[in-house]
Design an enzyme around this catalytic site. Sequence first.
Site, PDB file in Angstrom:
ATOM      1  N   GLU A 124       0.819  -1.215   0.000  1.00  0.00           N
ATOM      2  CA  GLU A 124       0.000   0.000   0.000  1.00  0.00           C
ATOM      3  C   GLU A 124       0.857   1.271   0.000  1.00  0.00           C
ATOM      4  O   GLU A 124       0.743   2.131   0.875  1.00  0.00           O
ATOM      5  CB  GLU A 124      -0.944   0.009   1.212  1.00  0.00           C
ATOM      6  N   GLU A 184      -5.576  -8.024  -1.590  1.00  0.00           N
ATOM      7  CA  GLU A 184      -6.289  -7.854  -0.319  1.00  0.00           C
ATOM      8  C   GLU A 184      -7.726  -7.488  -0.633  1.00  0.00           C
ATOM      9  O   GLU A 184      -7.984  -6.645  -1.495  1.00  0.00           O
ATOM     10  CB  GLU A 184      -5.700  -6.733   0.543  1.00  0.00           C
TER      11      GLU A 184
HETATM   12  C1  BGP Z   1      -4.644  -2.756   4.603  1.00  0.00           C
HETATM   13  C2  BGP Z   1      -3.340  -3.319   5.083  1.00  0.00           C
HETATM   14  C3  BGP Z   1      -3.412  -4.553   5.864  1.00  0.00           C
HETATM   15  C4  BGP Z   1      -4.710  -4.814   6.571  1.00  0.00           C
HETATM   16  C5  BGP Z   1      -5.943  -4.308   5.876  1.00  0.00           C
HETATM   17  C6  BGP Z   1      -7.191  -4.258   6.715  1.00  0.00           C
HETATM   18  O1  BGP Z   1      -4.589  -1.383   4.711  1.00  0.00           O
HETATM   19  O2  BGP Z   1      -2.446  -3.561   4.025  1.00  0.00           O
HETATM   20  O3  BGP Z   1      -2.263  -4.636   6.623  1.00  0.00           O
HETATM   21  O4  BGP Z   1      -4.669  -4.716   7.906  1.00  0.00           O
HETATM   22  O5  BGP Z   1      -5.776  -3.057   5.296  1.00  0.00           O
HETATM   23  O6  BGP Z   1      -7.157  -3.147   7.521  1.00  0.00           O
HETATM   24  P1  BGP Z   1      -7.514  -3.205   9.060  1.00  0.00           P
HETATM   25  O7  BGP Z   1      -6.635  -4.248   9.609  1.00  0.00           O
HETATM   26  O8  BGP Z   1      -7.212  -1.888   9.605  1.00  0.00           O
HETATM   27  O9  BGP Z   1      -8.936  -3.556   9.132  1.00  0.00           O
END
Ligand code: BGP
Length: 479
Positions: free
Chosen positions: A175, A378
């Site tokens: 990201e 993701e």
């Molecule tokens: C993205 C990241 C992850 C992950 C995901 C979900 O931003 O790459 O590391 O955590 O989001 O976000 P969160 O865990 O805050 O719900």
Amino acid sequence: MGFKENFLWGGATAANQCEGAWNVDGKGISVSDICTGGKFGQSKRITPVIEEGTFYPSHEAIQHYYRFKEDIALFAEMGFKCYRFSINWTRIFPNGDEKEPNEAGLKHYEEVIDECLKYGIEPLITISHYEVPFGLTKKCNAWVSREMIDYYLNYCRAIFTRYKGKVKYWLTFNEINSSAAPMGALLNQGILNELENPTIFMEQPDIPQQRYQGLHHMFLASALAVQMAHEIDPEYKVGNMMIYSASYPMTCNPDDVVLNQRYNRMYNYYCTDVQARGAYPAYADSLLKEIGVEIVKEPGDDEILKKGTIDFITFSYYMSSCQSSDPEQKSGEGNILGGVPNPYLEASDWGWQIDPKGLRYALNDLSDRYQLPLMVVENGLGAKDTVEEDGSINDDYRIEYLRKHIEQMKLAVEDGVDLMGYTPWGCIDLVSATTGEYAKRYGMIYVRRFDDGTGDFARLKKKSFYWYQNVIRTNGEKL
Ligand code: BGP
């Protein structure tokens, strides 16, 4: 029509959110290790000095460091073709500036990779996923400083050479465009200006000049890493990784439309334009000027960017939002990049607006713009799960979320998008990146671990485990 025969179905995690073992086998402290637990509406804290008695979720996470064999066996049972995970930089270079890598760290990931290969699972490795060595923050404020490029490349050299012949796919930075927003400064770039006192995570003073100069260094590092990877092993494929935050004008008022265009440039395109096209976009200068940023470049930088373009594009996709010129419209919750809530969509319990069609839009948009293979690395629903008395976890809401997104991916493939694979986020429950809590669960595998620090880390299969298994078995035909 449908998904390719060798479509990379799988799941994704990040070391800092699942491994635990934060100070074991020579590992150094990463920026995630200095973040305390938090929850929805209550931001986590950044403590430059680890406090006795404070709860730091990354320190134990879900103990994947010790249980990776059990976890990968479960992934294999679901039929994974691919496992996206990150190497924790601080296991390889504990402080970040050592000359030689830490053998115990290299050995650990070799075992993880071998375990994947045993089941025919393709490793997809994120080189830097919110795990910047805190030693480098203290030394040079991390990516603010150009010397980071060398530290990063030393790290890349160590892993590219060690895992040659076993790994094919690499992602340079998770990201990367999170640094177009203040939240990316610490996690993505290791920037922390207050090294004495604890700070509230969401309330750090923001200095855009640092973030964008840092991004310039990261673009160079990424471009040089692409070249290095190809030299070390011509079979290596190196991708970027960005947040795609689908964004719509709130109305057809041209002011909203123009605002939305600006949003897209700043958040969705700026980084990938550089990484995929090998040059800053024409709009970069005016956009940066508007926010008071001036990037310092050295001679030869443009050449480096040009020579190190990525082989494929990967992105996270969770939600969408709108842009409005109406000052009364307030920004909602979101995955780092924010925006105004869309009245046509519903939101998760954490306020992230669910928009499966936005994924088809994202895939087409990126495909039209860059003409490169794409991968969704993701996607998923953070939700509270309940374990029934008989031990079952009926996460129909998660199945519904994933099903609808996969349907839209399929339509995008029919639209002509070259889609390599799909690795939903947090295939096993882990610590949330934004809130630092366990309660926000994404997994198809439940982990018995809670925010008060209790729990035995036992793994339980959710209903979505069996559902996803069938999706993979039928290559996305049975949803
Ligand atoms: C993205 C990241 C992850 C992950 C995901 C979900 O931003 O790459 O590391 O955590 O989001 O976000 P969160 O865990 O805050 O719900």
